[in-house]
Design a protein around this motif. Structure first.
Motif, PDB file in Angstrom:
ATOM      1  N   UNK A  53       0.841  -1.199   0.000  1.00 13.54           N
ATOM      2  CA  UNK A  53       0.000   0.000   0.000  1.00 13.54           C
ATOM      3  C   UNK A  53       0.879   1.253   0.000  1.00 13.54           C
ATOM      4  N   UNK A  54       1.950   1.219   0.802  1.00 13.81           N
ATOM      5  CA  UNK A  54       2.882   2.345   0.816  1.00 13.81           C
ATOM      6  C   UNK A  54       3.467   2.588  -0.576  1.00 13.81           C
ATOM      7  N   UNK A  55       3.912   1.510  -1.224  1.00 11.57           N
ATOM      8  CA  UNK A  55       4.514   1.631  -2.549  1.00 11.57           C
ATOM      9  C   UNK A  55       3.519   2.131  -3.577  1.00 11.57           C
ATOM     10  N   UNK A  56       2.286   1.642  -3.494  1.00  7.38           N
ATOM     11  CA  UNK A  56       1.270   2.032  -4.469  1.00  7.38           C
ATOM     12  C   UNK A  56       0.968   3.529  -4.374  1.00  7.38           C
ATOM     13  N   UNK A  57       0.738   4.027  -3.152  1.00  8.47           N
ATOM     14  CA  UNK A  57       0.383   5.438  -3.014  1.00  8.47           C
ATOM     15  C   UNK A  57       1.596   6.352  -3.194  1.00  8.47           C
ATOM     16  N   UNK A  58       2.777   5.860  -2.859  1.00 12.96           N
ATOM     17  CA  UNK A  58       3.985   6.652  -3.128  1.00 12.96           C
ATOM     18  C   UNK A  58       4.091   6.974  -4.611  1.00 12.96           C
ATOM     19  N   UNK A  59       3.907   5.957  -5.448  1.00 12.28           N
ATOM     20  CA  UNK A  59       4.015   6.163  -6.896  1.00 12.28           C
ATOM     21  C   UNK A  59       2.785   6.864  -7.466  1.00 12.28           C
ATOM     22  N   UNK A  60       1.608   6.582  -6.901  1.00 10.62           N
ATOM     23  CA  UNK A  60       0.383   7.224  -7.395  1.00 10.62           C
ATOM     24  C   UNK A  60       0.443   8.737  -7.186  1.00 10.62           C
ATOM     25  N   UNK A  61       0.860   9.156  -5.996  1.00  9.89           N
ATOM     26  CA  UNK A  61       0.972  10.593  -5.731  1.00  9.89           C
ATOM     27  C   UNK A  61       2.053  11.223  -6.594  1.00  9.89           C
ATOM     28  N   UNK A  62       3.120  10.472  -6.867  1.00  6.69           N
ATOM     29  CA  UNK A  62       4.172  10.984  -7.753  1.00  6.69           C
ATOM     30  C   UNK A  62       3.628  11.157  -9.166  1.00  6.69           C
ATOM     31  N   UNK A  63       2.823  10.200  -9.627  1.00  4.17           N
ATOM     32  CA  UNK A  63       2.208  10.304 -10.954  1.00  4.17           C
ATOM     33  C   UNK A  63       1.352  11.561 -11.079  1.00  4.17           C
ATOM     34  N   UNK A  85       6.262  10.274  -1.502  1.00  2.00           N
ATOM     35  CA  UNK A  85       6.210  10.743  -2.889  1.00  2.00           C
ATOM     36  C   UNK A  85       7.013  12.025  -3.068  1.00  2.00           C
ATOM     37  N   UNK A  86       6.876  12.957  -2.122  1.00  2.00           N
ATOM     38  CA  UNK A  86       7.503  14.271  -2.291  1.00  2.00           C
ATOM     39  C   UNK A  86       8.995  14.238  -2.005  1.00  2.00           C
TER      40      UNK A  86
END
Length: 314
Positions: free
Chosen positions: A37-47, A221-222
């Motif tokens: 979940x951490x990895x998914x939202x890290x990349x989603x917010x970066x996208x 993400x940031x």
């Protein structure tokens, strides 16, 4: 590369990038959410943050063939596996052990480049590689005395390093003809989809997390992604890839110091010694690899679809 066009000294953004990626381990440790979940939202917010910069390049997707599409999907899948393995390792072992083992990435890239592209390296670089591997063994040996859980974490970190090396090798091939920013966006998107499928398959909840967790997802993400990896990509316009590669030596040092300050983690003498040997071996390896690259004349390549810096991942 044109260092003179950069308005500030190169070491300033370089240090900012090293500090930023060093915080990645701390944020992962702070979070109670599953690493998928951490990895998914890290990349989603970066996208989401990247979207304004890539939408004009979307037309280039029509020009890629099925083979390139397959490689993009494979690269994104390897990136997702990297986050699963490496972030998972942080739940089992120390930040120092995990990040030092992750810094062996150039070694695995070299091995993969030889297998896939028959790229050769110098004997001196191989010596540096062997020294770094010896240090990694010492870290693992030190973790044996702590618990079996730490050994599992070390193995996950090594697996994460292997798959990210595969991801980088695919990127090396695709970036000869593919816009760098669009490449990053595409593989991030694939990785987010892989995470989504993984979470759905294992019934891992993707919503309902407290505000603290959403804050950590956004920080991941940031800080380590945008102010770390994206900043390094931008710096490639002004400095060599070898200079950026040396930054990986700063991550385990910075992450270990932050883990001591924020998490109270400490190391055994064997781990300290092994870590020092890994970093010394990697420094020697990267220095000799850079010298070899200077002596090698690059072969002509197909012009890229558009200009952009080569992407480095980790």
């Amino acid at each position: 590369m044109n260092n003179t066009s950069l308005k500030i000294p190169v070491f300033i953004p370089l240090i900012i990038g090293i500090i930023a990626i060093s915080f990645s381990s701390i944020f992962v440790k702070w979070s109670d959410a599953p690493v998928s979940v951490q990895g998914m939202y890290r990349l989603l917010f970066t996208l989401i943050m990247m979207l304004p910069f890539v939408w004009k390049q979307a037309r280039y997707l029509k020009q890629i063939n099925w083979r390139e599409t397959f490689l993009l999907i494979l690269s994104g899948a390897f990136l997702a596996l990297h986050f699963l393995f490496w972030m998972g390792s942080l739940k089992l072992t120390t930040v120092a052990s995990s990040t030092i083992l992750l810094s062996l990435q150039p070694v695995f890239v070299m091995i993969g480049a030889y297998i896939a592209f028959r790229e050769k390296t110098s004997k001196a670089a191989i010596i540096g590689m062997m020294v770094a591997i010896l240090g990694a063994i010492m870290i693992g040996w030190g973790d044996i005395g702590i618990s079996a859980k730490h050994i599992q974490g070390d193995l996950l970190s090594i697996l994460g390093t292997i798959v990210v090396a595969a991801h980088m090798l695919i990127g090396q091939k695709l970036l000869k003809t593919f816009p760098a920013t669009l490449y990053s966006f595409t593989v991030f998107l694939v990785a987010v989809i892989v995470f989504g499928i993984y979470n759905l398959t294992l019934n891992i909840p993707m919503t309902g997390y407290p505000e603290k967790e959403w804050g950590i997802f956004l920080l991941l993400a940031i800080i380590p992604t945008v102010f770390g990896h994206v900043l390094f990509n931008w710096l490639l316009k002004y400095v060599t890839a070898a200079t950026i590669s040396m930054a990986i030596l700063g991550e385990p040092v910075g992450a270990t110091l932050l883990a001591y300050l924020f998490l109270g983690e400490s190391l055994t003498l064997s781990q300290w010694s092994g870590g020092a040997i890994v970093l010394a071996g990697l420094y020697y390896f990267l220095q000799n690899t850079r010298k070899q690259n200077k002596r090698t004349t690059p072969a002509p390549i197909k012009p890229p679809l558009t200009s952009g810096p080569i992407v480095k991942k980790g």
